[in-house]
Design a protein around this motif. Structure first.
Motif, PDB file in Angstrom:
ATOM      1  N   ILE A  38       0.474  -1.566   0.461  1.00 57.95           N
ATOM      2  CA  ILE A  38       0.080  -0.453   0.254  1.00 57.95           C
ATOM      3  C   ILE A  38       0.627   1.020  -0.295  1.00 57.95           C
ATOM      4  O   ILE A  38       0.456   2.394   0.007  1.00 57.95           O
ATOM      5  N   THR A  39       1.638   1.244   0.600  1.00 55.36           N
ATOM      6  CA  THR A  39       3.353   1.967   0.750  1.00 55.36           C
ATOM      7  C   THR A  39       4.687   1.690   1.168  1.00 55.36           C
ATOM      8  O   THR A  39       4.630   0.797   1.220  1.00 55.36           O
ATOM      9  N   SER A  40       5.399   2.559   0.618  1.00 53.59           N
ATOM     10  CA  SER A  40       6.367   1.726   1.544  1.00 53.59           C
ATOM     11  C   SER A  40       7.306   3.119   1.812  1.00 53.59           C
ATOM     12  O   SER A  40       6.596   4.281   0.985  1.00 53.59           O
ATOM     13  N   THR A  41       8.014   2.546   2.972  1.00 55.74           N
ATOM     14  CA  THR A  41       8.987   3.885   3.234  1.00 55.74           C
ATOM     15  C   THR A  41      10.791   3.635   2.748  1.00 55.74           C
ATOM     16  O   THR A  41      10.619   3.073   3.078  1.00 55.74           O
ATOM     17  N   GLU A  42      11.406   4.910   2.557  1.00 58.22           N
ATOM     18  CA  GLU A  42      12.530   4.687   2.721  1.00 58.22           C
ATOM     19  C   GLU A  42      13.298   5.582   3.263  1.00 58.22           C
ATOM     20  O   GLU A  42      13.247   6.659   3.795  1.00 58.22           O
ATOM     21  N   VAL A  43      14.254   5.041   4.025  1.00 58.95           N
ATOM     22  CA  VAL A  43      15.066   5.640   4.802  1.00 58.95           C
ATOM     23  C   VAL A  43      16.528   6.409   4.875  1.00 58.95           C
ATOM     24  O   VAL A  43      16.951   4.526   4.226  1.00 58.95           O
ATOM     25  N   ALA A  44      17.422   6.667   4.894  1.00 59.99           N
ATOM     26  CA  ALA A  44      18.419   7.153   4.462  1.00 59.99           C
ATOM     27  C   ALA A  44      19.578   7.454   6.255  1.00 59.99           C
ATOM     28  O   ALA A  44      18.668   8.134   5.944  1.00 59.99           O
ATOM     29  N   THR A  45      20.601   6.754   5.876  1.00 57.50           N
ATOM     30  CA  THR A  45      21.094   7.574   7.159  1.00 57.50           C
ATOM     31  C   THR A  45      23.033   6.495   7.755  1.00 57.50           C
ATOM     32  O   THR A  45      22.721   6.403   6.122  1.00 57.50           O
ATOM     33  N   GLU A  46      23.575   7.281   8.292  1.00 53.17           N
ATOM     34  CA  GLU A  46      25.174   7.244   7.756  1.00 53.17           C
ATOM     35  C   GLU A  46      25.448   5.673   8.090  1.00 53.17           C
ATOM     36  O   GLU A  46      23.993   5.306   9.494  1.00 53.17           O
ATOM     37  N   CYS A  47      26.033   5.329   8.027  1.00 53.43           N
ATOM     38  CA  CYS A  47      26.474   3.900   7.967  1.00 53.43           C
ATOM     39  C   CYS A  47      26.958   3.691   9.967  1.00 53.43           C
ATOM     40  O   CYS A  47      27.362   3.841   9.920  1.00 53.43           O
ATOM     41  N   TYR A  48      26.490   2.485  10.559  1.00 57.14           N
ATOM     42  CA  TYR A  48      25.957   1.802  11.409  1.00 57.14           C
ATOM     43  C   TYR A  48      25.645   2.860  12.538  1.00 57.14           C
ATOM     44  O   TYR A  48      25.542   3.081  13.891  1.00 57.14           O
ATOM     45  N   GLN A  49      24.721   3.608  11.886  1.00 60.60           N
ATOM     46  CA  GLN A  49      23.995   5.091  12.821  1.00 60.60           C
ATOM     47  C   GLN A  49      22.761   4.350  13.448  1.00 60.60           C
ATOM     48  O   GLN A  49      21.836   4.504  12.262  1.00 60.60           O
ATOM     49  N   PRO A  50      22.140   4.317  14.413  1.00 66.79           N
ATOM     50  CA  PRO A  50      20.792   3.512  14.554  1.00 66.79           C
ATOM     51  C   PRO A  50      20.079   5.085  13.824  1.00 66.79           C
ATOM     52  O   PRO A  50      20.032   6.508  13.897  1.00 66.79           O
ATOM     53  N   THR A  51      18.695   4.244  14.154  1.00 62.54           N
ATOM     54  CA  THR A  51      17.732   5.095  12.932  1.00 62.54           C
ATOM     55  C   THR A  51      16.689   5.033  13.291  1.00 62.54           C
ATOM     56  O   THR A  51      15.924   3.583  13.261  1.00 62.54           O
ATOM     57  N   GLU A  52      15.326   5.119  14.079  1.00 67.36           N
ATOM     58  CA  GLU A  52      14.161   5.515  14.546  1.00 67.36           C
ATOM     59  C   GLU A  52      13.269   5.574  13.149  1.00 67.36           C
ATOM     60  O   GLU A  52      13.192   6.978  12.704  1.00 67.36           O
ATOM     61  N   VAL A  53      12.347   4.441  12.684  1.00 67.92           N
ATOM     62  CA  VAL A  53      11.182   5.027  11.815  1.00 67.92           C
ATOM     63  C   VAL A  53      10.046   4.606  12.195  1.00 67.92           C
ATOM     64  O   VAL A  53       9.413   3.633  13.194  1.00 67.92           O
ATOM     65  N   LYS A  54       9.184   5.671  12.194  1.00 65.99           N
ATOM     66  CA  LYS A  54       7.321   5.162  12.622  1.00 65.99           C
ATOM     67  C   LYS A  54       6.830   5.091  11.534  1.00 65.99           C
ATOM     68  O   LYS A  54       7.607   6.104  10.599  1.00 65.99           O
ATOM     69  N   PHE A  55       5.527   4.668  11.785  1.00 62.06           N
ATOM     70  CA  PHE A  55       4.541   4.271  10.496  1.00 62.06           C
ATOM     71  C   PHE A  55       3.479   4.251  10.747  1.00 62.06           C
ATOM     72  O   PHE A  55       3.496   3.301  12.251  1.00 62.06           O
ATOM     73  N   ASP A  56       2.188   5.114  10.034  1.00 58.45           N
ATOM     74  CA  ASP A  56       1.088   4.480  10.916  1.00 58.45           C
ATOM     75  C   ASP A  56       0.757   2.628  10.396  1.00 58.45           C
ATOM     76  O   ASP A  56       1.114   2.340   8.772  1.00 58.45           O
ATOM     77  N   VAL A  57       0.034   2.328  10.730  1.00 65.57           N
ATOM     78  CA  VAL A  57      -1.190   1.327  10.380  1.00 65.57           C
ATOM     79  C   VAL A  57      -2.392   0.946  10.272  1.00 65.57           C
ATOM     80  O   VAL A  57      -2.694   2.479  11.815  1.00 65.57           O
ATOM     81  N   LYS A  58      -3.397   0.971   9.246  1.00 64.83           N
ATOM     82  CA  LYS A  58      -4.639   1.698   9.492  1.00 64.83           C
ATOM     83  C   LYS A  58      -4.851   0.141   9.703  1.00 64.83           C
ATOM     84  O   LYS A  58      -5.479  -0.808   9.136  1.00 64.83           O
TER      85      LYS A  58
END
Length: 131
Positions: A38-58
């Motif tokens: 239905i949707t897709s999310t693309e995330v970019a970050t520096e190598c080995y750096q933790p990143t939090e990704v939040k998304f909505d669920v319907k």
């Protein structure tokens, strides 16, 4: 369910009197090609750096629902080599002491399981949305 999976189904025949019966074997292969995201999310970050990704669920249902959240990870090979002492001792059948620093051990854990989920369930009201 979106990647191909193979299985074998075997139906064992029972002999009825003098009639000879053969087993039947079926090779099964899944192929899901009608289920698009239905949707897709693309995330970019520096190598080995933790990143939090939040998304909505319907919740598309007309009833309150609790969703189970799972993250399945497959690691083909570790990218961090074993310490030489551990590798040598393994060949000789002896138990070796792990002499890696705590930082090296933490890095190995990150390499083994780079993703995690903060919660394992999400309760949503009928036709509601949550994060």
């Amino acid at each position: 369910f979106s990647k191909p999976v193979e299985a074998r189904l075997t139906l064992f025949a029972e002999r009825a009197g003098a009639v000879s019966a053969s087993h039947m074997v079926f090779g099964l292969r899944s192929r899901v090609d009608a289920r698009l995201p239905i949707t897709s999310t693309e995330v970019a970050t520096e190598c080995y750096q933790p990143t939090e990704v939040k998304f909505d669920v319907k919740n598309n249902f007309d009833a309150d629902t609790t969703y189970q959240i799972m993250l399945i990870q497959e690691t083909l090979d570790t990218t961090m080599p074993q310490p030489k002492e551990v590798a040598r001792a393994g060949k000789k059948g002896k138990a070796a002491q792990d002499k890696r620093t705590d930082e090296e051990k933490d890095m190995q854990r990150v390499l083994d399981e780079p993703f995690f989920v903060a919660q394992d369930q999400l309760a949503l009201d009928a036709n509601g949305t949550g994060t």
